[in-house]
Design a protein around this motif. Structure first.
Motif, PDB file in Angstrom:
ATOM      1  N   ASP A 226       0.850  -1.179   0.000  1.00 38.74           N
ATOM      2  CA  ASP A 226       0.000   0.000   0.000  1.00 38.74           C
ATOM      3  C   ASP A 226       0.893   1.239   0.000  1.00 38.74           C
ATOM      4  O   ASP A 226       1.448   1.631   1.023  1.00 38.74           O
ATOM      5  CB  ASP A 226      -0.900  -0.003   1.239  1.00 38.74           C
ATOM      6  CG  ASP A 226      -1.768   1.253   1.329  1.00 38.74           C
ATOM      7  OD1 ASP A 226      -1.748   2.071   0.387  1.00 38.74           O
ATOM      8  OD2 ASP A 226      -2.455   1.415   2.353  1.00 38.74           O
ATOM      9  N   TYR A 227       1.023   1.865  -1.175  1.00 38.18           N
ATOM     10  CA  TYR A 227       1.900   3.019  -1.298  1.00 38.18           C
ATOM     11  C   TYR A 227       1.355   4.249  -0.595  1.00 38.18           C
ATOM     12  O   TYR A 227       2.053   5.270  -0.499  1.00 38.18           O
ATOM     13  CB  TYR A 227       2.138   3.337  -2.778  1.00 38.18           C
ATOM     14  CG  TYR A 227       2.924   2.265  -3.498  1.00 38.18           C
ATOM     15  CD1 TYR A 227       4.303   2.205  -3.401  1.00 38.18           C
ATOM     16  CD2 TYR A 227       2.277   1.305  -4.274  1.00 38.18           C
ATOM     17  CE1 TYR A 227       5.025   1.224  -4.056  1.00 38.18           C
ATOM     18  CE2 TYR A 227       2.993   0.314  -4.934  1.00 38.18           C
ATOM     19  CZ  TYR A 227       4.366   0.283  -4.825  1.00 38.18           C
ATOM     20  OH  TYR A 227       5.086  -0.695  -5.475  1.00 38.18           O
ATOM     21  N   GLY A 228       0.170   4.171  -0.106  1.00 36.42           N
ATOM     22  CA  GLY A 228      -0.373   5.268   0.680  1.00 36.42           C
ATOM     23  C   GLY A 228       0.195   5.332   2.084  1.00 36.42           C
ATOM     24  O   GLY A 228      -0.090   6.278   2.830  1.00 36.42           O
ATOM     25  N   GLN A 229       0.986   4.332   2.476  1.00 37.18           N
ATOM     26  CA  GLN A 229       1.614   4.330   3.795  1.00 37.18           C
ATOM     27  C   GLN A 229       2.711   5.392   3.812  1.00 37.18           C
ATOM     28  O   GLN A 229       3.737   5.266   3.146  1.00 37.18           O
ATOM     29  CB  GLN A 229       2.224   2.958   4.103  1.00 37.18           C
ATOM     30  CG  GLN A 229       1.225   1.830   4.132  1.00 37.18           C
ATOM     31  CD  GLN A 229       0.355   1.855   5.379  1.00 37.18           C
ATOM     32  OE1 GLN A 229       0.610   2.612   6.311  1.00 37.18           O
ATOM     33  NE2 GLN A 229      -0.677   1.019   5.407  1.00 37.18           N
ATOM     34  N   THR A 230       2.489   6.474   4.544  1.00 36.36           N
ATOM     35  CA  THR A 230       3.445   7.564   4.603  1.00 36.36           C
ATOM     36  C   THR A 230       3.796   7.863   6.049  1.00 36.36           C
ATOM     37  O   THR A 230       3.359   7.165   6.964  1.00 36.36           O
ATOM     38  CB  THR A 230       2.871   8.825   3.934  1.00 36.36           C
ATOM     39  OG1 THR A 230       1.654   9.192   4.608  1.00 36.36           O
ATOM     40  CG2 THR A 230       2.573   8.582   2.458  1.00 36.36           C
ATOM     41  N   GLY A 231       4.553   8.911   6.258  1.00 37.03           N
ATOM     42  CA  GLY A 231       4.940   9.301   7.602  1.00 37.03           C
ATOM     43  C   GLY A 231       6.189   8.583   8.069  1.00 37.03           C
ATOM     44  O   GLY A 231       6.794   7.787   7.340  1.00 37.03           O
TER      45      GLY A 231
ATOM     46  N   ARG B 268      -5.438   3.571  -9.157  1.00 41.52           N
ATOM     47  CA  ARG B 268      -6.231   2.405  -8.760  1.00 41.52           C
ATOM     48  C   ARG B 268      -7.375   2.167  -9.751  1.00 41.52           C
ATOM     49  O   ARG B 268      -7.719   1.025 -10.059  1.00 41.52           O
ATOM     50  CB  ARG B 268      -6.769   2.592  -7.346  1.00 41.52           C
ATOM     51  CG  ARG B 268      -5.742   2.351  -6.251  1.00 41.52           C
ATOM     52  CD  ARG B 268      -6.382   2.270  -4.871  1.00 41.52           C
ATOM     53  NE  ARG B 268      -6.902   3.566  -4.441  1.00 41.52           N
ATOM     54  CZ  ARG B 268      -6.219   4.443  -3.719  1.00 41.52           C
ATOM     55  NH1 ARG B 268      -4.972   4.160  -3.348  1.00 41.52           N
ATOM     56  NH2 ARG B 268      -6.764   5.585  -3.362  1.00 41.52           N
ATOM     57  N   SER B 269      -7.943   3.260 -10.260  1.00 43.84           N
ATOM     58  CA  SER B 269      -9.094   3.120 -11.151  1.00 43.84           C
ATOM     59  C   SER B 269      -8.738   2.485 -12.493  1.00 43.84           C
ATOM     60  O   SER B 269      -9.600   1.922 -13.166  1.00 43.84           O
ATOM     61  CB  SER B 269      -9.739   4.488 -11.389  1.00 43.84           C
ATOM     62  OG  SER B 269      -8.978   5.277 -12.279  1.00 43.84           O
ATOM     63  N   VAL B 270      -7.443   2.585 -12.865  1.00 42.79           N
ATOM     64  CA  VAL B 270      -7.031   2.026 -14.161  1.00 42.79           C
ATOM     65  C   VAL B 270      -6.103   0.825 -13.994  1.00 42.79           C
ATOM     66  O   VAL B 270      -5.504   0.360 -14.964  1.00 42.79           O
ATOM     67  CB  VAL B 270      -6.362   3.109 -15.041  1.00 42.79           C
ATOM     68  CG1 VAL B 270      -7.362   4.199 -15.403  1.00 42.79           C
ATOM     69  CG2 VAL B 270      -5.139   3.700 -14.352  1.00 42.79           C
ATOM     70  N   GLY B 271      -5.976   0.332 -12.747  1.00 40.56           N
ATOM     71  CA  GLY B 271      -5.193  -0.873 -12.509  1.00 40.56           C
ATOM     72  C   GLY B 271      -3.698  -0.685 -12.482  1.00 40.56           C
ATOM     73  O   GLY B 271      -2.945  -1.646 -12.681  1.00 40.56           O
TER      74      GLY B 271
END
Length: 378
Positions: free
Chosen positions: A230-235, A359-362
Motif C-alpha cells: 500500500d503506497y499510501g503508507q506515509t509518515g 487504482r481506477s485504471v489498474g
C-alpha cells in the motif's frame, strides 16, 4: 574601478558600486578592504545569463546518478580517502563525521577539487547584487565575502568560485563560510581555496556536525517492498514498524533500528525504494534537491565499499516540469480526481488524486507524478 565592464552596463554598475560602498562601510568594511576587492571588478554578463536561465531539474535520475556515482568517481573517492587518510582521521576525531561522507560531498561539489570555479568572486557577486533579481541575497553574500577578505583568509586575486558565488573544494557560499569554515591546518587562515583541501574538508564536516550528523548511522537504506504494498503508507515509523508492513532490506531482513524512517520512492514503483533516516535531513541542509541528497548518500556508501543499488533507476524517468505538473493536476481534476487546486505543487492532495486514478485504471498506486501518467491522461 570597473575594469572592462560592458559599455551598456558600465554607468549603472559604477553608480551601484558607489552606492554600495557606503552600505559596506556601515557593515564594517574598511575603505582599504573595499578598494582592494573592487580594484579589478567587472560586470559579468555570463553570471546574469546563467542566473536568469536556470532550468528546472528535469534530468532523468538514472542519468544523474550515472555521473554522480560513476565508477571513476567512486574509485577516485576511495583514492582520495587513502591519500588524505591522516587529514580525514583528524577530521573524524574532531567532528564525528566519517571520511566517506565528507569525500562524497567533495566529489559531488568539485570532483575532488578539479572544478573549484575560476570566476572572480567579488565581480560575480557584485554583478548579481546589481542585477536585482535576487539582489538582497547576493548583496548579503558580497558583504560576507568582503569580511572574509578583511579577515585575511584569502587574497582578492585568489577568491574565486562558481558563477553563483560558491567557493572552494566543497562550494561554500560566503555566509556559510563565515558560520562554519574552520582552520584545521593551524596556519591562521580558513583556506578552502588552496590545493590542500584540508580546511575545506574540515569545514564541510563542521557544517554537518552543526546540523546533527549522526556518526555510524546511514542516510538511508535501500529496501524491497512486498507485492501488493500500500503506497499510501506515509509518515515516519521505526524500521520494525515498516517491517510489519513487509518492508525489508535488500538482504531480506528487517532494517536495523537507526531511528524513525520515512519511505521514499524517487521514481515511483518502477525504481528503487529507500528508508531514509535523520542523516538524510542533514545532507539536505547542504542541498535540498532529492537527487543531490541521494547522490551524496549513495556515493558515500560506494566510497565506503558498498555495492551498487539492487534496483536500478529506470532509464528516462524524470521529474515533471512545472507546466507539466499544472497540466497533470488539471487533467486529473477534469477526470474526476480533484487535486484540490492547480498550483504545480505535487503535495498530499495531488498524490491522493494520483493514487485514486492509478487504482481506477489498474496501475500501482504509488502517487508518483510521472511522464507516462501525464501521457496517459492526455
Amino acid at each position: 574601478m570597473l575594469g572592462n565592464a560592458g559599455h551598456a552596463q558600465s554607468s549603472g554598475f559604477a553608480n551601484w558600486i558607489n552606492g554600495f560602498r557606503s552600505r559596506a562601510r556601515s557593515a564594517g568594511i574598511s575603505d582599504r578592504t573595499f578598494q582592494a576587492a573592487f580594484a579589478d571588478v567587472r560586470y559579468l554578463q555570463d553570471s546574469i545569463d546563467r542566473d536568469r536561465n536556470q532550468a528546472e531539474f528535469v534530468r532523468p535520475l538514472a542519468d544523474y546518478m550515472s555521473t554522480a556515482v560513476s565508477d571513476a568517481r567512486v574509485s577516485n573517492g576511495r583514492a582520495m580517502v587513502r591519500q588524505f587518510a591522516n587529514v580525514f582521521a583528524r577530521i573524524e576525531a574532531t567532528f564525528d563525521v566519517e571520511p566517506h561522507v565528507v569525500a562524497a560531498v567533495w566529489g559531488m561539489e568539485s570532483n575532488y577539487g578539479q572544478r573549484r570555479g575560476d570566476v572572480p568572486l567579488i565581480s560575480t557577486l557584485a554583478t548579481l547584487a546589481y542585477d536585482g533579481r535576487r539582489g538582497r541575497f547576493f548583496e548579503e553574500q558580497l558583504i560576507a565575502a568582503l569580511r572574509i577578505l578583511q579577515n585575511g583568509d584569502v587574497a582578492p586575486r585568489n577568491m574565486t568560485g562558481s558563477w553563483a558565488g560558491a567557493m572552494g573544494h566543497t562550494q561554500f557560499i560566503p555566509t556559510s563560510y563565515e558560520a562554519y569554515a574552520v582552520d584545521i591546518t593551524g596556519d591562521g587562515r580558513r583556506d578552502i581555496w588552496a590545493d590542500d583541501p584540508s580546511d575545506a574538508l574540515a569545514s564541510t564536516a563542521a557544517y554537518f556536525r552543526r546540523f546533527n550528523w549522526r556518526k555510524g548511522q546511514p542516510w538511508g537504506v535501500e529496501v524491497i517492498l512486498p507485492r501488493g504494498f500500500d503506497y499510501g503508507q506515509t509518515g515516519r515509523r521505526s524500521p520494525a514498524a515498516w517491517g510489519q508492513l513487509g518492508v525489508r532490506g535488500v538482504d531480506g531482513q528487517v532494517v536495523p533500528n537507526y531511528g524513525e524512517a520515512s519511505l521514499i520512492l524517487p521514481t515511483g514503483a518502477g525504481g528503487p525504494a529507500f528508508l531514509t533516516f535523520a542523516n538524510y535531513t542533514t545532507i539536505s541542509r547542504y542541498n535540498n534537491a532529492q537527487a543531490y541528497i541521494i547522490g551524496v548518500g549513495h556515493l558515500g556508501d560506494r566510497i565506503r565499499g558498498m555495492g551498487p543499488l539492487r534496483v536500478a533507476f529506470p532509464a528516462g524517468e524524470r521529474q515533471l516540469r512545472r507546466a507539466e505538473r499544472v497540466e497533470l493536476q488539471q487533467r486529473l481534476t477534469d477526470a474526476g480526481f480533484s487535486t484540490q487546486g492547480v498550483d504545480g505543487r505535487i503535495g498530499p492532495n495531488s498524490q491522493a488524486a494520483i493514487r485514486a486514478y492509478q487504482r481506477s485504471v489498474g496501475l500501482p498506486a504509488d502517487g508518483f507524478a510521472s511522464v507516462s501518467l501525464l501521457e496517459r491522461l492526455r
